[in-house]
Design a protein around this motif. Structure first.
Motif, PDB file in Angstrom:
ATOM      1  N   MET A   1      42.427  40.974  35.184  1.00 42.70           N
ATOM      2  CA  MET A   1      42.425  39.923  36.197  1.00 42.70           C
ATOM      3  C   MET A   1      43.605  40.108  37.159  1.00 42.70           C
ATOM      4  O   MET A   1      44.756  40.193  36.731  1.00 42.70           O
ATOM      5  N   LYS A   2      43.287  40.194  38.449  1.00 42.46           N
ATOM      6  CA  LYS A   2      44.336  40.311  39.452  1.00 42.46           C
ATOM      7  C   LYS A   2      44.963  38.944  39.686  1.00 42.46           C
ATOM      8  O   LYS A   2      44.273  37.975  39.977  1.00 42.46           O
ATOM      9  N   LEU A   3      46.277  38.860  39.562  1.00 41.62           N
ATOM     10  CA  LEU A   3      46.951  37.574  39.710  1.00 41.62           C
ATOM     11  C   LEU A   3      47.132  37.206  41.177  1.00 41.62           C
ATOM     12  O   LEU A   3      47.490  38.042  42.008  1.00 41.62           O
ATOM     13  N   ALA A   4      46.890  35.943  41.479  1.00 38.73           N
ATOM     14  CA  ALA A   4      47.067  35.452  42.842  1.00 38.73           C
ATOM     15  C   ALA A   4      48.551  35.323  43.161  1.00 38.73           C
ATOM     16  O   ALA A   4      49.345  34.922  42.304  1.00 38.73           O
ATOM     17  N   ASP A  32      54.685  38.537  35.988  1.00 40.36           N
ATOM     18  CA  ASP A  32      53.774  39.507  36.587  1.00 40.36           C
ATOM     19  C   ASP A  32      53.274  39.066  37.964  1.00 40.36           C
ATOM     20  O   ASP A  32      52.385  39.703  38.540  1.00 40.36           O
ATOM     21  N   SER A  33      53.835  37.969  38.478  1.00 42.33           N
ATOM     22  CA  SER A  33      53.360  37.398  39.739  1.00 42.33           C
ATOM     23  C   SER A  33      54.289  37.708  40.910  1.00 42.33           C
ATOM     24  O   SER A  33      55.491  37.916  40.733  1.00 42.33           O
ATOM     25  N   ASN A  96      45.587  38.748  51.088  1.00 46.20           N
ATOM     26  CA  ASN A  96      45.187  38.497  49.705  1.00 46.20           C
ATOM     27  C   ASN A  96      43.932  37.635  49.669  1.00 46.20           C
ATOM     28  O   ASN A  96      43.665  36.866  50.598  1.00 46.20           O
ATOM     29  N   ASP A  97      43.183  37.746  48.587  1.00 47.77           N
ATOM     30  CA  ASP A  97      41.938  36.986  48.452  1.00 47.77           C
ATOM     31  C   ASP A  97      42.182  35.533  48.071  1.00 47.77           C
ATOM     32  O   ASP A  97      41.330  34.672  48.321  1.00 47.77           O
ATOM     33  N   ASN A 117      44.942  30.927  37.779  1.00 48.23           N
ATOM     34  CA  ASN A 117      44.374  32.260  37.936  1.00 48.23           C
ATOM     35  C   ASN A 117      43.007  32.389  37.271  1.00 48.23           C
ATOM     36  O   ASN A 117      42.091  33.006  37.828  1.00 48.23           O
ATOM     37  N   GLU A 121      39.366  32.961  39.297  1.00 47.02           N
ATOM     38  CA  GLU A 121      38.440  34.045  38.930  1.00 47.02           C
ATOM     39  C   GLU A 121      37.044  33.503  38.631  1.00 47.02           C
ATOM     40  O   GLU A 121      36.032  34.076  39.051  1.00 47.02           O
ATOM     41  N   LYS A 124      35.353  32.182  42.147  1.00 48.78           N
ATOM     42  CA  LYS A 124      35.615  32.911  43.393  1.00 48.78           C
ATOM     43  C   LYS A 124      34.371  33.124  44.240  1.00 48.78           C
ATOM     44  O   LYS A 124      34.467  33.295  45.464  1.00 48.78           O
TER      45      LYS A 124
END
Length: 297
Positions: A1-4, A32-33, A96-97, A117, A121, A124
């Motif tokens: 999962m890509k973090l926002a 990780d953000s 960014n999305d 997050n 997901e 989305k």
């Protein structure tokens, strides 16, 4: 999962900002953000003391590595919160999305970023869902299901997508005309919150709020926001220190460390919706007559 990425908006409250950042740092996904901090600048008539508070607030941001990566954008002039948020969120979403947005008086629980997050997901691809809230509005009865949808948004710790943000019209006069044309004035009351009155204040210049314009745009498109059944944050700004928040003895209830979101149908549960409404002297607004109004368009 890509973090926002996270966008944090600060101004001149160093201690509030410190508490917000300390709580954010303890979040599960913080390490990780990527964090973008938008620091608003001084007003033209700022006093020496006010200039000092602005500088102290910026020093707090630079004092620790709050997240994996930090980008600080310092404005030389005062934009005001509304313009700061509109410009900052637009900038982050141009690359960014999605984005998670905080202000300098929002103290999050440890599982806030994880919930945001995961929810981003899950929904989305749902065009009707305009965002995710980390805050739960007060209601009369406990809500059993972990998450639910409401036809309003909350600006206290939220997340949204670029495709949703691009559908927001920040022209208050144009929004006001659409509300008038569709006769939605009465539908813009949620419990004790009079969004129509806020929109009128925005039009007249007595209020400068990006949130009421977001909400109105969402309402006109039959959009919804996802909410948790317990808040994942606290607002510590009701001490008279903020520009928009007056002093108030507000104690947050129904707070939880983390709520695991599960994909649910994108619809509004009438029982949950009515749970948030209060009896007003005006006609009670129900989700049924909101649907009738919107169905015509």
């Amino acid at each position: 999962m890509k973090l926002a990425p996270i966008a944090l908006f600060i101004y001149n409250r160093p201690e509030h900002s410190r508490k917000t950042l300390e709580a954010l740092k303890k979040n599960d996904f913080a390490k990780d953000s990527v964090l973008f901090v938008y620091a608003d600048g001084p007003k033209d008539n700022a006093t020496t003391q006010e200039l000092l508070k602005i500088e102290q607030t910026r020093d707090v941001i630079k004092s620790k590595k709050w997240c994996k990566e930090i980008h600080i954008i310092e404005s030389k002039k005062n934009k005001g919160l509304a313009n700061s948020v509109i410009d900052g969120v637009t900038e982050v979403l141009s690359k960014n999305d999605s984005v998670i947005v905080l202000e300098d008086d929002i103290v999050t629980e440890k599982g806030f970023l994880k919930f945001m997050n995961q929810s981003l997901e899950l929904y989305k691809d749902e065009e009707r869902v305009f965002g995710i809230s980390g805050y739960k509005f007060d209601c009369d009865k406990p809500i059993k299901q972990s998450t639910y949808f409401l036809p309003i948004m909350s600006s206290w710790g939220y997340a949204t997508w670029s495709h949703s943000w691009s559908k927001i019209d920040f022209n208050a006069n144009r929004l006001n005309q659409k509300v008038f044309d569709r006769n939605l004035k009465d539908q813009m009351r949620f419990g004790t919150l009079d969004f129509y009155g806020m929109l009128q204040s925005q039009v007249s210049g007595r209020l400068d709020s990006w949130a009421v314009r977001f909400y109105t745009s969402m309402l006109l498109q039959n959009g919804v926001f996802l909410f948790p059944n317990k808040s994942l944050l606290r607002n510590i700004g009701f001490d008279g220190s903020g520009v928009h928040c007056q002093r108030e003895n507000k104690v947050e209830k129904d707070i939880n460390n983390y709520i695991k979101p599960k994909k649910i149908e994108v619809s509004i549960n009438p029982n949950i919706y009515d749970n948030f409404q209060v009896k007003n002297h005006q006609k009670k607004i129900t989700i049924k007559n909101i649907k009738k109004k919107l169905k015509k368009y």
